[in-house]
Design an enzyme around this catalytic site. Sequence first.
Site, PDB file in Angstrom:
ATOM      1  N   GLU A  14      10.297  -0.789  -4.351  1.00  0.00           N
ATOM      2  CA  GLU A  14      11.418  -2.033  -4.736  1.00  0.00           C
ATOM      3  C   GLU A  14      10.306  -3.040  -4.681  1.00  0.00           C
ATOM      4  O   GLU A  14       9.739  -4.199  -4.051  1.00  0.00           O
ATOM      5  CB  GLU A  14      12.286  -2.250  -3.513  1.00  0.00           C
ATOM      6  CG  GLU A  14      13.047  -0.876  -3.050  1.00  0.00           C
ATOM      7  CD  GLU A  14      14.122  -0.543  -3.661  1.00  0.00           C
ATOM      8  OE1 GLU A  14      14.368  -2.445  -4.505  1.00  0.00           O
ATOM      9  OE2 GLU A  14      14.742   0.091  -3.355  1.00  0.00           O
ATOM     10  N   CYS A  64      14.516 -11.078  -2.265  1.00  0.00           N
ATOM     11  CA  CYS A  64      14.300 -11.134  -3.652  1.00  0.00           C
ATOM     12  C   CYS A  64      15.300 -11.256  -4.776  1.00  0.00           C
ATOM     13  O   CYS A  64      14.896 -11.253  -5.260  1.00  0.00           O
ATOM     14  CB  CYS A  64      13.424  -9.405  -3.539  1.00  0.00           C
ATOM     15  SG  CYS A  64      14.793  -9.053  -2.368  1.00  0.00           S
ATOM     16  N   GLU A  99       8.738 -15.301 -11.196  1.00  0.00           N
ATOM     17  CA  GLU A  99      10.000 -15.446  -9.500  1.00  0.00           C
ATOM     18  C   GLU A  99       9.359 -16.551  -9.241  1.00  0.00           C
ATOM     19  O   GLU A  99       8.082 -16.137  -8.632  1.00  0.00           O
ATOM     20  CB  GLU A  99       9.431 -13.738  -9.051  1.00  0.00           C
ATOM     21  CG  GLU A  99      10.259 -13.780  -7.513  1.00  0.00           C
ATOM     22  CD  GLU A  99      10.004 -12.417  -6.998  1.00  0.00           C
ATOM     23  OE1 GLU A  99       8.553 -12.033  -7.599  1.00  0.00           O
ATOM     24  OE2 GLU A  99      10.737 -11.730  -6.404  1.00  0.00           O
ATOM     25  N   LYS A 143       2.890   0.867   7.954  1.00  0.00           N
ATOM     26  CA  LYS A 143       2.068  -0.462   8.021  1.00  0.00           C
ATOM     27  C   LYS A 143       2.987  -1.647   7.319  1.00  0.00           C
ATOM     28  O   LYS A 143       3.551  -2.136   6.003  1.00  0.00           O
ATOM     29  CB  LYS A 143       2.103   0.062   6.674  1.00  0.00           C
ATOM     30  CG  LYS A 143       0.232  -0.972   7.083  1.00  0.00           C
ATOM     31  CD  LYS A 143      -0.900  -1.558   5.418  1.00  0.00           C
ATOM     32  CE  LYS A 143      -0.383  -2.157   4.223  1.00  0.00           C
ATOM     33  NZ  LYS A 143      -0.195  -3.548   4.743  1.00  0.00           N
TER      34      LYS A 143
HETATM   35  P1  NAD Z   1       2.824  -8.183  -1.432  1.00  0.00           P
HETATM   36  O1  NAD Z   1       2.957  -6.455  -2.794  1.00  0.00           O
HETATM   37  O2  NAD Z   1       1.205  -8.892  -1.815  1.00  0.00           O
HETATM   38  O3  NAD Z   1       2.414  -6.591  -0.025  1.00  0.00           O
HETATM   39  C1  NAD Z   1       3.456  -6.041   0.374  1.00  0.00           C
HETATM   40  C2  NAD Z   1       3.120  -4.902   1.356  1.00  0.00           C
HETATM   41  O4  NAD Z   1       1.982  -4.576   0.417  1.00  0.00           O
HETATM   42  C3  NAD Z   1       1.780  -6.014   2.163  1.00  0.00           C
HETATM   43  O5  NAD Z   1       2.195  -4.844   3.704  1.00  0.00           O
HETATM   44  C4  NAD Z   1       0.921  -5.887   1.127  1.00  0.00           C
HETATM   45  O6  NAD Z   1      -0.043  -5.740   2.489  1.00  0.00           O
HETATM   46  C5  NAD Z   1       0.525  -4.621   0.989  1.00  0.00           C
HETATM   47  N1  NAD Z   1      -0.285  -4.329  -0.292  1.00  0.00           N
HETATM   48  C6  NAD Z   1      -1.399  -5.385  -0.518  1.00  0.00           C
HETATM   49  N2  NAD Z   1      -1.597  -4.995  -1.574  1.00  0.00           N
HETATM   50  C7  NAD Z   1      -1.479  -3.881  -1.820  1.00  0.00           C
HETATM   51  C8  NAD Z   1      -2.364  -2.529  -2.579  1.00  0.00           C
HETATM   52  N3  NAD Z   1      -2.915  -2.614  -3.526  1.00  0.00           N
HETATM   53  N4  NAD Z   1      -2.422  -1.573  -2.062  1.00  0.00           N
HETATM   54  C9  NAD Z   1      -1.036  -0.805  -1.365  1.00  0.00           C
HETATM   55  N5  NAD Z   1      -0.345  -1.539  -0.908  1.00  0.00           N
HETATM   56  C10 NAD Z   1      -0.753  -3.197  -1.160  1.00  0.00           C
HETATM   57  O7  NAD Z   1       4.276  -8.693  -1.458  1.00  0.00           O
HETATM   58  P2  NAD Z   1       4.928  -9.765  -0.941  1.00  0.00           P
HETATM   59  O8  NAD Z   1       3.966 -11.011  -1.029  1.00  0.00           O
HETATM   60  O9  NAD Z   1       4.529  -9.022   0.947  1.00  0.00           O
HETATM   61  O10 NAD Z   1       5.999 -10.163  -1.004  1.00  0.00           O
HETATM   62  C11 NAD Z   1       6.841 -10.597  -1.341  1.00  0.00           C
HETATM   63  C12 NAD Z   1       7.238  -9.786  -2.976  1.00  0.00           C
HETATM   64  O11 NAD Z   1       7.882  -8.666  -2.647  1.00  0.00           O
HETATM   65  C13 NAD Z   1       8.011 -10.699  -4.300  1.00  0.00           C
HETATM   66  O12 NAD Z   1       7.336 -10.230  -4.906  1.00  0.00           O
HETATM   67  C14 NAD Z   1       9.439  -9.810  -3.513  1.00  0.00           C
HETATM   68  O13 NAD Z   1      10.358  -9.738  -4.859  1.00  0.00           O
HETATM   69  C15 NAD Z   1       9.260  -8.551  -3.108  1.00  0.00           C
HETATM   70  N6  NAD Z   1      10.299  -8.122  -2.754  1.00  0.00           N
HETATM   71  C16 NAD Z   1      10.772  -7.190  -2.934  1.00  0.00           C
HETATM   72  C17 NAD Z   1      11.926  -6.334  -2.556  1.00  0.00           C
HETATM   73  C18 NAD Z   1      12.732  -5.709  -2.936  1.00  0.00           C
HETATM   74  O14 NAD Z   1      13.639  -4.998  -1.952  1.00  0.00           O
HETATM   75  N7  NAD Z   1      13.262  -5.213  -4.400  1.00  0.00           N
HETATM   76  C19 NAD Z   1      12.255  -7.151  -1.265  1.00  0.00           C
HETATM   77  C20 NAD Z   1      11.973  -7.647  -0.964  1.00  0.00           C
HETATM   78  C21 NAD Z   1      10.864  -8.529  -1.170  1.00  0.00           C
END
Ligand code: NAD
Length: 482
Positions: free
Chosen positions: A251, A285, A382, A178
């Site tokens: 992650e 990230c 962040e 997803k």
């Molecule tokens: P997010 O946590 O809002 O969403 C990530 C994914 O989770 C999306 O597909 C979203 O639809 C889904 N999601 C949202 N709520 C959920 C829930 N309650 N249960 C299950 N799934 C849910 O993150 P974002 O805004 O899309 O991405 C930015 C964040 O991701 C930043 O904090 C960044 O640092 C982190 N990030 C980490 C890495 C890594 O490898 N460590 C890589 C890229 C991004």
Amino acid sequence: MTSDMLARATPLSVRMLIGGQLIGSEATIAVRNPATGDVFATAPDCSKDQLDAAVQAARAAFPEWRARPYAERQKAVAAIATVLSENLDTLKTLLTCEQGKPLPDAMGDILSGAQWCQGTATLEQPIHTFDEGPQRSGRVTRVPLGVVGAISPWNFPVALAMFKIAPALLAGNTVVLKPSPYTPLTTLRIGELLKEHFPPGVLNVISGGDALGPWMTSHPDIDKITFTGSTQTGRRVMASGAPTLKRITLELGGNDPAIVLPDIDPKKLAPRIFWAAFRNNGQFCIATKRLYIHQDIYDDLKSALIAYAATVRIGNGLEDGVQLGPMQNPAQKAHVERLIAEARAEGILCETVGTVPQTDGTFLPLTFLDNPPDSCRAVREEQFGPVLPLLKFQSTEEAITRANACEYGLGAIVWSSDEAAALSVADRLEAGTVWINDCHYLSPLAPFAGLKQSGLGCEGGLEGLQEFSAPRTTFIRRASKR
Ligand code: NAD
């Protein structure tokens, strides 16, 4: 599909891949082009029944897929790389339209995904054998976990999805993937392209709104969740997976420090330090989010960074020569604006550079914070946007202590012309990955792990592959020889 078509906001729709069939849905989600603000496409809003169908298809496909010889699964995973490379042109345009990043960066995102598939496919799973004396021997093999739910974010939609599906499939699991509702299109298109490459049900790709992620993390028939996203959501994923004891890889967020020792040439290094922080508009990230600069070179490096930033072209990622696109979504833009406004209200000097297009897109100029205190929210949290706190330090010891005084532990960088000095600093930084005079480089052959609140488990390398299987020990009692 041409970039013109997409740029003119032609409504576009893509379908989900469920059980080998391409399927739409009754409801849809709107997809916005962040450079224009226009809704230019729709994506399916997967219903609960459709999720159940995807999970059932994955479950049904599991016995045959896990029984496939490992070498065949290696070939299948490597073939994903070929599909991505062969469709690079259309995929990169679609990715720029939904994500905002300039075309060369969109190409980089897709090619990173391809390289990840290619590299992961070369990994071998070792079989550990042991001898327990005359009576017993034994071996430890790996068994796949079953159905994997893979959830990816919007900043690197393709690469991060491939980080998940390549090792999951190679290890013998089946997958329901997803993408983020902000950037579902390219991932869905890849699902369409991969339809013929896997037996029905082995790879399923679905999209939907805010309800879909929690349905997946609590689904009784999903065995493992691999999640990339924010730390806040990661905690929810873990709580939601607890009742069914899901295996979980997280992650999560980062607030990466970079330490600049006084022996560097500020002018020469400024562009590389700039891109370590601002690539993808800081929506990365492992972007540098706190830049600790030795006091002897602070003023020179600050001037060089600001001068370089003024040369960077911000605009619609479809246009030639654009180096930074818009922020991906309005909520993220508002978050960054809030952090800057708060810093200004605290009396911190904020240097803002760059001209942004006057459209309904989510553009932001580039901002440097001049030596804010560590207590400033833009330093503690962040930012995930084009803003960089420049922080002055006197001693290396002080820089290490301040860099480590953070709840996150994803990445870190040391910039120095003295490799030994840089290494001794690197060894003391609390981060899963440290670069010396480099940034952002990740390898499918090496683990990428977040320490502290940056994650659980890892991706990449044998360690990352083993997140998708469990050890199985077989003891063999030797027949007595008489
Ligand atoms: P997010 O946590 O809002 O969403 C990530 C994914 O989770 C999306 O597909 C979203 O639809 C889904 N999601 C949202 N709520 C959920 C829930 N309650 N249960 C299950 N799934 C849910 O993150 P974002 O805004 O899309 O991405 C930015 C964040 O991701 C930043 O904090 C960044 O640092 C982190 N990030 C980490 C890495 C890594 O490898 N460590 C890589 C890229 C991004």
